[in-house]
Write an enzyme that holds these catalytic residues in place. Structure first.
Site, PDB file in Angstrom:
ATOM      1  N   ARG A  52      -3.161  11.470  -7.627  1.00  0.00           N
ATOM      2  CA  ARG A  52      -3.541  11.039  -6.274  1.00  0.00           C
ATOM      3  C   ARG A  52      -4.524   9.870  -6.382  1.00  0.00           C
ATOM      4  O   ARG A  52      -4.979   9.536  -7.477  1.00  0.00           O
ATOM      5  CB  ARG A  52      -4.145  12.212  -5.488  1.00  0.00           C
ATOM      6  CG  ARG A  52      -5.216  12.942  -6.316  1.00  0.00           C
ATOM      7  CD  ARG A  52      -6.318  13.504  -5.546  1.00  0.00           C
ATOM      8  NE  ARG A  52      -7.076  12.498  -4.863  1.00  0.00           N
ATOM      9  CZ  ARG A  52      -7.962  11.689  -5.455  1.00  0.00           C
ATOM     10  NH1 ARG A  52      -8.202  11.747  -6.764  1.00  0.00           N
ATOM     11  NH2 ARG A  52      -8.617  10.790  -4.732  1.00  0.00           N
ATOM     12  N   GLY A  53      -4.843   9.309  -5.187  1.00  0.00           N
ATOM     13  CA  GLY A  53      -5.675   8.094  -5.187  1.00  0.00           C
ATOM     14  C   GLY A  53      -4.724   6.905  -5.170  1.00  0.00           C
ATOM     15  O   GLY A  53      -3.772   6.847  -5.967  1.00  0.00           O
ATOM     16  N   ALA A  54      -4.975   5.958  -4.255  1.00  0.00           N
ATOM     17  CA  ALA A  54      -4.006   4.882  -4.021  1.00  0.00           C
ATOM     18  C   ALA A  54      -3.624   4.104  -5.292  1.00  0.00           C
ATOM     19  O   ALA A  54      -2.434   3.970  -5.602  1.00  0.00           O
ATOM     20  CB  ALA A  54      -4.548   3.958  -2.929  1.00  0.00           C
ATOM     21  N   GLN A 201     -11.505  16.863  -2.378  1.00  0.00           N
ATOM     22  CA  GLN A 201     -11.516  15.866  -3.461  1.00  0.00           C
ATOM     23  C   GLN A 201     -12.946  15.463  -3.827  1.00  0.00           C
ATOM     24  O   GLN A 201     -13.221  15.089  -4.967  1.00  0.00           O
ATOM     25  CB  GLN A 201     -10.726  14.610  -3.051  1.00  0.00           C
ATOM     26  CG  GLN A 201      -9.221  14.797  -2.990  1.00  0.00           C
ATOM     27  CD  GLN A 201      -8.742  15.167  -1.595  1.00  0.00           C
ATOM     28  OE1 GLN A 201      -9.470  15.811  -0.833  1.00  0.00           O
ATOM     29  NE2 GLN A 201      -7.532  14.787  -1.245  1.00  0.00           N
ATOM     30  N   ASP A 242      -7.114   3.303   1.233  1.00  0.00           N
ATOM     31  CA  ASP A 242      -5.680   3.475   0.974  1.00  0.00           C
ATOM     32  C   ASP A 242      -4.871   2.303   1.507  1.00  0.00           C
ATOM     33  O   ASP A 242      -3.778   2.027   1.025  1.00  0.00           O
ATOM     34  CB  ASP A 242      -5.181   4.778   1.581  1.00  0.00           C
ATOM     35  CG  ASP A 242      -5.571   5.933   0.683  1.00  0.00           C
ATOM     36  OD1 ASP A 242      -6.736   6.347   0.733  1.00  0.00           O
ATOM     37  OD2 ASP A 242      -4.720   6.364  -0.120  1.00  0.00           O
TER      38      ASP A 242
HETATM   39  O1  MRU Z   1      -5.183  12.093  -0.469  1.00  0.00           O
HETATM   40  P1  MRU Z   1      -5.832  11.391  -1.619  1.00  0.00           P
HETATM   41  O2  MRU Z   1      -6.693  12.290  -2.441  1.00  0.00           O
HETATM   42  O3  MRU Z   1      -4.840  10.603  -2.445  1.00  0.00           O
HETATM   43  O4  MRU Z   1      -6.797  10.324  -0.908  1.00  0.00           O
HETATM   44  C1  MRU Z   1      -7.473   9.409  -1.707  1.00  0.00           C
HETATM   45  C2  MRU Z   1      -8.403   8.539  -0.966  1.00  0.00           C
HETATM   46  O5  MRU Z   1      -8.508   8.586   0.241  1.00  0.00           O
HETATM   47  C3  MRU Z   1      -9.155   7.517  -1.771  1.00  0.00           C
HETATM   48  O6  MRU Z   1     -10.385   7.225  -1.184  1.00  0.00           O
HETATM   49  C4  MRU Z   1      -8.328   6.228  -1.844  1.00  0.00           C
HETATM   50  O7  MRU Z   1      -7.023   6.491  -2.267  1.00  0.00           O
HETATM   51  C5  MRU Z   1      -8.941   5.236  -2.754  1.00  0.00           C
HETATM   52  S1  MRU Z   1      -8.841   5.734  -4.436  1.00  0.00           S
HETATM   53  C6  MRU Z   1      -9.491   4.535  -5.414  1.00  0.00           C
END
Ligand code: MRU
Length: 351
Positions: A52-54, A201, A242
């Site tokens: 996970r994480g963009a 998270q 994201d």
């Molecule tokens: O649902 P997730 O855990 O993938 O959400 C992640 C986030 O909102 C992060 O802040 C975002 O992806 C930036 S990660 C460098």
């Protein structure tokens, strides 16, 4: 300072035939690595937030396409291209908000389209492109960290939300990159990680990776942040993103908007850190950003146990949009951008 090996959220397995991930669903209890090789598994890992994480899901999807297609080189070229297209669309559909996913997949499709000849050559080019996206992500994280470091005063108490660290990227993170670099430079810094309901998270992942690095971190419930700000216990906030619209509106984990409103009310700087691959130049404002609606059961239960009546209606938007006017600065790998934001013409790494 910690002497532990760096976190590798995704990497090639030793034989290069699968992708090794840290399964983030298991943290903080257990550090479990898994090898992923099949398209269904790649899609499932993204959908269930094992990865996970963009930025991390973008690189992971690119590696997934390279991994799956390297087993299909015996196909005739047109069948190979059709399979690549199908795999790409399945991966693209796993999560709609993080634009890095679509961006990385488009880079892979463009690579195939510009590579003539037999599938073996295309598969090799796909692998090279996935590796380049991976290397670029590592470099972009570091550059964001260097630029954002100037925003952290010595001893700063920094609020962050969700996890925008090493686990969410393939490098040292985005929002957490300046924190790691502050530590490297011997500067004092403390982090307050908001818990980030419903999937935690902040408390599960941000607290885990910062503790592991030996960086002081305190976990607080999302509801506690307002009074912590009022009590003067937070100096600034920095979060990831994201998707960033051309006008600077930012989609990030649900709860980010509330924190930006709180920061404005208490006169605190509110920063966003993200690579240029998170900017969606074609999206004029945050209003049109698609917001992922996740399973309401994630809200009706807490760590597997019911936390609401079984049949009660629950809303579970995974992200919200923070209007640009609440954001003090947006740090990319290119620059620290101040309002008024205009990303209509910003260059991205369009390989
Ligand atoms: O649902 P997730 O855990 O993938 O959400 C992640 C986030 O909102 C992060 O802040 C975002 O992806 C930036 S990660 C460098």
């Amino acid at each position: 300072m910690s002497n532990r090996s760096p976190i590798k959220s995704v990497r090639w397995s030793n034989d290069g035939r699968s992708v090794r991930i840290i399964d983030q669903r298991e943290l903080p209890e257990r550090l479990v690595e898994r090898d992923i090789a099949m398209l269904d598994e790649f899609c499932g890992a993204i959908r269930t937030l094992a990865v996970r994480g963009a930025p991390a899901i973008g690189v992971f999807a690119a590696m997934g396409l390279a991994c799956v297609m390297q087993r299909r080189v015996e196909l005739p070229r047109d069948a190979f291209d059709r399979e690549l297209e199908t795999a790409a669309e399945r991966l693209r559909a796993t999560r709609p908000t993080a634009v890095n996913l679509a961006w990385a997949i488009d880079r892979m499709l463009a690579c195939a389209a510009s590579t003539p000849g037999e599938p073996l050559g295309v598969a090799t080019a796909l692998r090279r492109t996935a590796d380049a996206l991976h290397a670029d992500d590592i470099a972009m994280c570091r550059r964001i960290g260097e630029l954002a470091l100037s925003l952290l005063t010595d001893g700063a108490r920094v609020l962050t939300h969700c996890n925008a660290g090493a686990l969410a990227t393939t490098g040292i993170g985005t929002a957490l990159a300046p924190i790691y670099l502050a530590q490297e430079a011997g500067r004092a810094v403390q982090v307050i990680a908001s818990e980030t309901r419903p999937l935690l998270q902040g408390s599960r992942l941000t607290a885990w990776e910062l503790e592991r690095a030996g960086i002081p971190v305190t976990v607080a419930t999302d509801g506690a942040i307002a009074s912590l700000m009022r009590a003067g216990k937070i100096d600034l906030a920095i979060v990831g993103a994201d998707r960033i619209a051309a006008n600077g509106d930012v989609a990030n984990k649900i709860g980010t908007y509330a924190l930006a409103v709180l920061a404005r009310h208490h006169g605190l700087p509110f920063y966003v850190a993200a690579p240029t691959s998170t900017i969606d130049r074609e999206m004029a404002s945050g209003e049109s950003i698609p917001i992922e609606a996740r399973d309401p059961n994630e809200v009706r239960a807490f760590l597997g146990a019911p936390s609401a009546p079984l049949g009660v209606t629950a809303l579970n938007p995974a992200f919200d949009v923070t209007p640009a006017e609440l954001i003090t600065a947006i740090v990319t790998d290119r620059a620290v951008h101040y309002p008024p934001y205009d990303f209509r013409r910003i260059e991205r790494q369009d390989r």
